[in-house]
Design an enzyme around this catalytic site. Sequence first.
Site, mmCIF file in Angstrom:
data_model
loop_
_atom_site.group_PDB
_atom_site.id
_atom_site.type_symbol
_atom_site.label_atom_id
_atom_site.label_comp_id
_atom_site.label_asym_id
_atom_site.label_seq_id
_atom_site.Cartn_x
_atom_site.Cartn_y
_atom_site.Cartn_z
ATOM 1 N N GLY A 208 0.410 -1.663 -0.273
ATOM 2 C CA GLY A 208 -0.342 -0.051 -0.061
ATOM 3 C C GLY A 208 1.086 0.930 -0.193
ATOM 4 N N ASN A 209 0.121 2.184 -0.102
ATOM 5 C CA ASN A 209 0.852 3.549 0.652
ATOM 6 C C ASN A 209 0.572 4.485 1.284
ATOM 7 O OD1 ASN A 209 -0.702 5.497 -1.258
ATOM 8 N ND2 ASN A 209 -0.122 3.717 -2.816
#
Length: 400
Positions: A208-209
């Site tokens: 993810g980020n």
Amino acid sequence: MLKGKHVILGITGGIAAYKSVSLLRLFVKAGAEVQVVITPAGREFITPVTLSALSGRPVISEFFTANTGAWNSHVDLGLWADAMVIAPATASTIAKMANGVADNMLVTTYLSAKAPVFVAPAMDLDMFAHPSTSRNIELLRSYGNHIIQPAAGELASHLVGKGRMEEPENIFSVVERFFSLSAELAGKKVLVTAGPTYERIDPVRFIGNYSSGKMGYAIAEEFASRGAEVVLVSGPVAITCNHPRIRVISVESATQMCDVAIKEFDGCDVAVMCAAVADYAPEEYVEHKIKREKTDNPVLRLKKNPDIAAKLGELKKGHQLLVGFALETDNETENAKDKIKRKNLDFIVLNSLADKNSCFGVDTNKVTIIERNGDAHRYELKPKKEVAADIVDFIKEKLC
Ligand code: C5P
């Protein structure tokens, strides 16, 4: 803007109720039809006779009219309204509205209303500062209600602090501005992508980020408040939005976001690609949790995700505007210009990681809008809501 609009003016039991008379007059003068709904406590502060004389309609306070037994339908009233304005809103009424305590005509009408609701709190400074009041006001905000913050000044108790109901002229302006803004982009359809994407590794892990989705959600809300119909394609975020003109489609991965965005793009006038889409996804998804005991140094092979903005750039028709975002650490302007060409964007909103208080997670952002011809428009560091207004203003100019 308010001519012919149906406005419910809700009055509760606060000393500021005397100012509601001026507010009522402003609405009537602007050509609105005003129905006053007053709580039993409100009647202790201002007489229904004054309010019915000025509004030209009997004031509603009880579920039944005592002498005739006629039922006052809060449902019909809620549906009749184009706007509901509760001024003054006491701590008690705010708490009832926040928690659905429908024990009077005003709160039942509020619960039935489909129209935008404006709440102007008025109370003593300590009551306003109490965490219970703050929490209830936040709840109302999360329902999509518009909070008109009280001003600081001398209160009825002679104490000085925040809690004075905003002046009737200012409350009126907020409502009037709401209606004039909602006409600006009426009939336009907008697609916004927001948030991160999660790319599954196994049933418990993902790539993810840090994107919070705040910028994309603020843009979607700004478009909706200008009257546009918005489709918000959102990756996993912790925020919600509650606007009748925003349809949220929640997705997880870049591929899912891509499929939905392509489907929704047709028929849109504008697409704003605000999502922080993962560039890569694991080449294969492992069905069972990868066990530490069994795998010492696992290797994660990645494959490229679809570039959603570039795909929409290929599909873009003459009248459609495609706006991208760019987050760069170096060579910002050159990279942004290159991206405009590669993805066939109309312009790009550049934010730099070099700017403190910009980008991930925070509530502020500092952007530069770069056009196809290289023209750059720089904006100051601002709350994301104001940045969203700048971006929508810019897009509006290009659309009209
Ligand atoms: O190439 P880069 O990721 O820097 O481009 C950023 C812009 O492209 C953003 O508008 C982002 O939402 C969009 N994008 C996309 N799909 C990707 C990667 C980026 O739509 N796979």
